[in-house]
Each structure stands twice: as structure tokens, then as C-alpha cells.
Design an enzyme around this catalytic site. Structure first.
Site, PDB file in Angstrom:
ATOM      1  N   LYS A 292     -10.747 -11.741 -15.839  1.00 37.45           N
ATOM      2  CA  LYS A 292     -10.921 -11.809 -17.293  1.00 37.45           C
ATOM      3  C   LYS A 292     -10.386 -13.115 -17.884  1.00 37.45           C
ATOM      4  O   LYS A 292     -11.036 -13.737 -18.717  1.00 37.45           O
ATOM      5  CB  LYS A 292     -10.189 -10.631 -17.930  1.00 37.45           C
TER       6      LYS A 292
ATOM      7  N   SER B 207     -20.995 -12.018 -23.607  1.00 33.05           N
ATOM      8  CA  SER B 207     -21.136 -13.262 -24.374  1.00 33.05           C
ATOM      9  C   SER B 207     -20.997 -14.479 -23.472  1.00 33.05           C
ATOM     10  O   SER B 207     -21.780 -15.428 -23.561  1.00 33.05           O
ATOM     11  CB  SER B 207     -20.071 -13.350 -25.469  1.00 33.05           C
TER      12      SER B 207
ATOM     13  N   GLU C 111       3.955 -11.226  -6.296  1.00 33.69           N
ATOM     14  CA  GLU C 111       2.851 -11.306  -7.258  1.00 33.69           C
ATOM     15  C   GLU C 111       3.210 -10.778  -8.641  1.00 33.69           C
ATOM     16  O   GLU C 111       2.477 -11.014  -9.591  1.00 33.69           O
ATOM     17  CB  GLU C 111       1.615 -10.578  -6.700  1.00 33.69           C
TER      18      GLU C 111
ATOM     19  N   SER D 127     -23.682  -7.596 -25.942  1.00 31.91           N
ATOM     20  CA  SER D 127     -23.007  -6.568 -26.739  1.00 31.91           C
ATOM     21  C   SER D 127     -22.102  -7.182 -27.794  1.00 31.91           C
ATOM     22  O   SER D 127     -21.641  -6.487 -28.689  1.00 31.91           O
ATOM     23  CB  SER D 127     -22.152  -5.688 -25.823  1.00 31.91           C
ATOM     24  N   GLY D 128     -21.808  -8.465 -27.646  1.00 29.07           N
ATOM     25  CA  GLY D 128     -20.834  -9.077 -28.552  1.00 29.07           C
ATOM     26  C   GLY D 128     -19.449  -9.092 -27.911  1.00 29.07           C
ATOM     27  O   GLY D 128     -18.550  -9.751 -28.393  1.00 29.07           O
TER      28      GLY D 128
ATOM     29  N   HIS E 172       7.690  -7.985  -3.893  1.00 27.43           N
ATOM     30  CA  HIS E 172       6.370  -8.363  -4.412  1.00 27.43           C
ATOM     31  C   HIS E 172       6.427  -9.715  -5.131  1.00 27.43           C
ATOM     32  O   HIS E 172       6.858  -9.771  -6.284  1.00 27.43           O
ATOM     33  CB  HIS E 172       5.865  -7.296  -5.388  1.00 27.43           C
TER      34      HIS E 172
ATOM     35  N   ASP F 172     -17.424 -10.388 -22.044  1.00 30.94           N
ATOM     36  CA  ASP F 172     -18.110 -10.616 -20.777  1.00 30.94           C
ATOM     37  C   ASP F 172     -19.596 -10.935 -20.968  1.00 30.94           C
ATOM     38  O   ASP F 172     -20.106 -11.912 -20.407  1.00 30.94           O
ATOM     39  CB  ASP F 172     -17.952  -9.401 -19.850  1.00 30.94           C
TER      40      ASP F 172
ATOM     41  N   CYS G  85       5.226  -6.256   1.502  1.00 32.99           N
ATOM     42  CA  CYS G  85       5.584  -4.832   1.450  1.00 32.99           C
ATOM     43  C   CYS G  85       4.940  -4.078   2.623  1.00 32.99           C
ATOM     44  O   CYS G  85       5.261  -4.354   3.771  1.00 32.99           O
ATOM     45  CB  CYS G  85       5.205  -4.288   0.085  1.00 32.99           C
ATOM     46  N   TYR G  86       3.992  -3.188   2.355  1.00 31.66           N
ATOM     47  CA  TYR G  86       3.327  -2.502   3.481  1.00 31.66           C
ATOM     48  C   TYR G  86       2.727  -3.521   4.449  1.00 31.66           C
ATOM     49  O   TYR G  86       2.744  -3.327   5.666  1.00 31.66           O
ATOM     50  CB  TYR G  86       2.225  -1.572   2.960  1.00 31.66           C
TER      51      TYR G  86
ATOM     52  N   GLY H 107       0.836  -1.198   0.000  1.00 33.40           N
ATOM     53  CA  GLY H 107       0.000   0.000   0.000  1.00 33.40           C
ATOM     54  C   GLY H 107       0.865   1.239   0.000  1.00 33.40           C
ATOM     55  O   GLY H 107       2.075   1.169   0.227  1.00 33.40           O
TER      56      GLY H 107
END
Ligand code: XMP
Length: 527
Positions: A376, A236, A178, A230-231, A176, A234, A81-82, A54
Site C-alpha cells: 500500500k 485510482s 521486522e 471506485s475512487g 523479530h 488502489d 524465530c521459528y 510461525g
């Protein structure tokens, strides 16, 4: 019921990556604000807790702290980290305000007497110490270990770079794990979640379909659901998942605003209506959208008009479906995290992002968000598992207002037709040009690529005649998060080929330029 890892967010830019990395290891994890209450944490029943990085300094009065329950629950805790600094401070160690910031690549010496780093190493230095290549980002540093902790890793400028209390299973990393720059980052996070927390690696999209289907059926019963298709990826995938769960109880409304890419409406109808057998109402509203947009040049005004008109058309269609009780949306996990963070961190809008399917409040429907928990890449994987064509699922993102923000200034049907054609040539060439080094197509090597219509005319020659026609700009970027982006170094031959084809095949365009601006300071879209 999945084993769950709780990530408490202290506001780092990369907190989402922690959750993504853990889920890539097939363990379910969620991000919540650092100040959630004790009851929430108890009910969440985590197998382990991670405290994120953070922007604050623990040396400041009123800087954020982890709730005490984190350390009392008896589960492993990892501070990053933080997160490590607040852990040190809360457990009786000492953190000092740093006067130099260390940011970027660092080599740390691992001290292998703890369960956390055992067997994890990048190379040995000349003294045979185990070394790790990591990504550091800190100003402050821990200068005294809390009671019960051992030193776990060290660098000359950050002597306490990691710490461990193996008895209580509390760990702190100043770097980090990640981010991909930390070479063994994945091994570290896996050691924590699989090894130390003992979480089951049972988060897998194939199985998730059954779970999600069951949950949707339970929620919806025999009621009817509408969804704005919408095509895009998400909506779809949400449609495919809902169709799998409730079949004909789902009706999709596909609003064609006339600002879609070439053949997009046809593709959406063929995928959903013809192949999957989903009920889709196709509304060609292009005339109404174009009328409303006539004479409007301001980008934000255009977005607002498109957004409002969308809701109006969608509302009108939905009202015809009298028995619908639910409105489904393709909200995904980053949307959930980002909207939870809004206001709190004072995130300000640079562009008002109109998302197709924005909730029409007048409909009085219950909200159904079947992708709310997914990132996603998980949504894409799910889409393919549900039988959507990979080319649709792995498509570049396309903004809700569509070509409306890629035609600079006033939107006209004539401009949209020229742009669609030019854009299709560009995309087709990107898909067909394979980069020798990677074996991938340039479409896959770019994150987003498109053509932009410039309503200015320039002079050219064609055959014996002089032309005076419009300009198209090509834009292609590479990015991981769309917050920052590099312009793509497309091969000159590819650009030359696209330019030739556009000028020869699209009547009305006689000049093609390539956009070489990074974000920032430019944005990805031109409006
Ligand atoms: P910018 O242009 O802000 O774009 O660098 C970042 C990403 O957001 C997309 N974008 C939009 N998406 N409605 C959307 O749904 C919008 O109004 C909008 N504006 C930009 C853009 O395509 C890129 O992926």
C-alpha cells in the site's frame, strides 16, 4: 532485473512486515509459502533467503521445514524465530519445547564476533557488553548450536538468542527484527540484505514507473482495457499507471452507487477526466442500488446486494465496449499474499469484503493487475509520482459498499444525504485541526474516521421548540493493519465543535455521540 530476496512464510502474523522493511531499504523481496518446490526457488534465483516466524513447534512431528535447497543454494539465509529453530533443527542442532513463553520487550547481549551484528548496538551495560533492545516472541528455544555455528546473542532466559555461521552465511535470530519495537531492526535487515547478501538497492517507485509502463505495453499490445474505478487509492493509482502506459486504450467505468462520500463523484471525474484526460464513463446507478436495497436491513444481505448490483452494472457497461480484451484491477500485494494463504491457514471471513471491481466472469476478459507486486505505501508513492493529488492518495480507506454499511439497517436516500453532510463536517474538522505536539492534522493522526447514521430518534430542544430527530455516531480509529484498532483520543474541543456544527447545519440530526470501542471486540465499521 532486480536482485531479489525470497521470504519463506511459516505463518507468522508479521511476515508481511519483513518484506515491507526490506523494500523500504530499496531491495525487492517476495513472500512465498515455506513449501514451494526446489525448481521454483532455483528459478527465483534469490540473493538471499529469509525464513519467517510461525505458530508451530519444531518439536512436533510433521511441523513445517524449509526445503533442503535453501541450505544448498550457497546464498545467505536468515532464520527469524521459528525460522531460526527449524534452521537449527535441520542443520543438526537441538530445539527444546519451552514451558514458558517469552513475549515482548527484551534486552539481549550481543556477542560481536560475527559479521551480522558488528557495530549494531543500542547501549552498553555496566560490564560494557553491547546490548540490543528487541522484540522477542517464542516458546521453544535452541539449546544446542548446529555444527559450524557460533553464539551471536544471549539473554538470561534464552541463552541462544541468536546464532551465526559466517562461513556459510547462515544466521538465526530468536527476536523479530521486522517489528519497530526492535530498535535496530532495520539496521539488522539492511546488514543482511545489503551487506551479507550484497543485494542492489534499486527498488524505487520513480524507476518502477518506467518498468511497469514497459511491461504493461508489452502485455497489452494494441488491445483495449477496461477498469472499474471506485475512487479508492488502489483503483485510482492503477488507472493513472495504465493511462501513462496505454493512454486511450484504457476506458474506466465509474459506477456511482449513491453511497459515496460528499462530492466524491465530482472529484473522481475532475481528477481523471478533466485533469489527466483519462476516458471515464460515469454511471449514475444510485436509483437502481437504492431500489434493490429497499426494505433490506441485514448487513451481509446489504453487502451481497451491493456487490451483485455492482457487477451487473459494470457488466452492462463493459459489454458496450465491444473491443475490450482486458479487465484491469487494483489488486495489491497484500491481497495476493492473503488470498494465497486462504484455505491453507483456515482463515475465516468475519465480514464478506466486497471489493469494488470484483471480477465479472461472464465478461470473458483477460485479467490485468498492474499493482500486484506493490504494498500500500508503495502504491501511494507511485500515485503521487504519477501526478495524483496527495489528498486523494493519502485518503482514509473507504469500504466498497460505502455508506451502505454506515447507515444501520435499511438504506434510504434521505439517510444517505444526512450522513454525507455530517461526515463531511467531521472530516473537514479533522483536516483543519492541527495537533500542537506533532504538528500534524487529526486527519493524518487517525487511520480511519467517519460518521455513522443511526436510524433512531431522540428528543432535543432547539430555540423554543422540541425536536425529535436522528442520531449520528462519530468513529475515529488508529491502527497499522486494520486487524486491531484503538479508538482515537480526539481532543474534546474538536469533538464539541463537530457536534455543534452537525446539529446546527444538518437538518434532521439533533444528537451526536462518539464511539469509544476498540477492535476487538468491536469492528471498525458498525455493520
Ligand atoms: P472492520 O469493520 O471489519 O473493518 O473492522 C476493517 C477494514 O475493512 C473495511 N471494510 C470493508 N472494505 N468492503 C470493503 O471494501 C467491505 O465490505 C468492508 N467492510 C469493512 C473497513 O472500512 C476497515 O478499513
Amino acid at each position: 532485473m532486480h536482485d531479489k530476496i525470497l521470504i519463506l512464510d511459516f505463518g507468522s502474523q508479521v511476515t508481511q512486515l519483513i518484506a515491507r522493511r526490506i523494500r523500504e531499504s530499496h531491495v525487492y523481496s517476495e513472500i512465498h509459502p515455506y513449501d514451494v518446490d526446489e525448481t521454483f526457488i532455483r528459478e527465483f534465483a534469490p540473493k538471499g533467503i529469509i525464513l519467517s516466524g510461525g505458530p508451530n513447534s519444531v518439536t512436533e512431528a510433521k511441523s513445517p521445514r524449509a526445503p533442503q535447497i535453501v541450505f544448498d543454494l550457497g546464498v545467505p539465509v536468515l532464520g527469524i524465530c521459528y525460522g531460526m529453530q527449524t534452521m537449527a533443527d535441520q542443520l543438526g542442532g537441538k530445539v527444546e519445547l519451552g514451558n514458558v513463553r517469552e513475549f515482548g520487550y527484551a534486552e539481549v547481549q550481543a556477542l560481536n564476533h560475527t559479521g551480522f551484528l558488528e557495530g549494531i548496538e543500542d547501549f552498553k551495560n555496566e560490564k560494557s557488553d553491547s546490548m540490543l533492545k528487541v522484540w522477542m516472541s517464542h516458546g521453544d528455544k535452541v539449546v544446542d548450536l548446529p555444527a559450524g555455528f557460533k553464539l551471536m546473542a544471549s539473554t538470561p532466559s534464552c541463552p541462544i538468542a541468536a546464532m551465526a555461521d559466517d562461513d556459510r552465511r547462515f544466521y538465526g535470530l530468536q527476536w523479530h527484527p521486522e517489528v519497530t519495537h526492535t530498535v535496530q531492526g532495520r539496521a539488522m535487515l539492511e546488514r543482511f540484505v545489503l551487506g551479507l547478501c550484497g543485494a542492489k538497492a534499486d527498488w524505487e517507485m520513480g524507476h518502477y514507473i518506467d518498468e511497469a509502463v514497459e511491461k504493461i505495453r508489452e502485455q497489452v499490445g494494441n488491445e483495449h482495457v477496461i477498469l472499474g474505478l471506485s475512487g479508492g487509492v488502489d483503483s485510482s493509482v492503477a488507472a493513472a499507471l495504465l493511462h501513462r502506459a496505454i493512454g486511450d486504450q484504457l476506458t474506466c467505468v465509474f459506477v456511482d452507487h449513491g453511497l459515496l462520500r460528499q462530492d466524491e463523484a465530482k472529484q473522481v471525474m475532475s481528477t481523471f477526466a478533466d485533469h489527466l484526460g483519462v476516458k471515464v464513463i460515469h454511471v449514475d446507478a444510485s436509483e437502481a442500488f437504492l431500489q434493490k436495497l429497499a426494505g433490506v436491513t441485514d448487513p451481509e444481505a446489504k453487502r451481497k446486494i451491493i456487490g451483485a448490483e455492482f457487477v451487473e452494472v459494470f457488466d452492462a457497461e463493459s459489454n458496450k465496449l465491444a473491443d475490450a480484451k482486458w479487465l484491469a484491477q487494483g489488486t495489491i500485494y497484500p491481497d495476493v499474499i492473503e488470498s494465497a494463504g486462504k484455505g491453507k491457514k483456515g482463515a475465516h471471513t468475519i465480514k464478506s469484503h466486497h471489493n469494488v471491481g470484483g471480477l465479472p466472469e461472464t465478461l470473458n476478459l483477460k485479467l490485468l493487475e498492474p499493482l500486484r507486486e506493490l504494498f500500500k505505501d508503495e502504491v501511494r508513492e507511485l500515485g503521487v509520482k504519477l501526478g495524483l493529488p496527495p489528498a486523494m492518495v493519502y485518503r482514509h480507506p473507504f469500504p466498497g459498499p460505502g455508506l451502505g454499511v454506515r447507515i444501520l439497517g435499511e438504506v434510504k436516500r434521505e439517510y444517505a444525504d444526512l450522513l454525507r453532510h455530517a461526515d463531511a463536517i467531521f472530516i473537514e474538522t479533522l483536516r483543519n485541526t492541527i495537533d500542537k505536539e506533532t504538528g500534524k492534522s487529526w486527519y493524518d493522526l487517525t487511520s480511519q474516521a467517519f460518521a455513522v447514521f443511526l436510524p433512531v430518534k431522540s428528543v432535543g430542544v432547539m430555540g423554543d421548540g422540541r425536536t425529535y430527530e436522528y442520531v449520528v455516531a462519530l468513529r475515529a480509529v488508529q491502527t497499522l493493519d486494520f486487524m486491531t484498532a484503538h479508538w482515537a483520543h480526539l481532543p474534546h474541543d474538536l469533538l464539541g465543535h463537530v457536534s455543534n456544527r452537525i446539529i446546527n447545519e444538518v437538518r434532521g440530526i439533533n444528537r451526536v455521540v462518539y464511539d469509544i470501542s476498540g477492535k476487538p471486540p468491536a469492528t471498525i465499521e458498525w455493520e
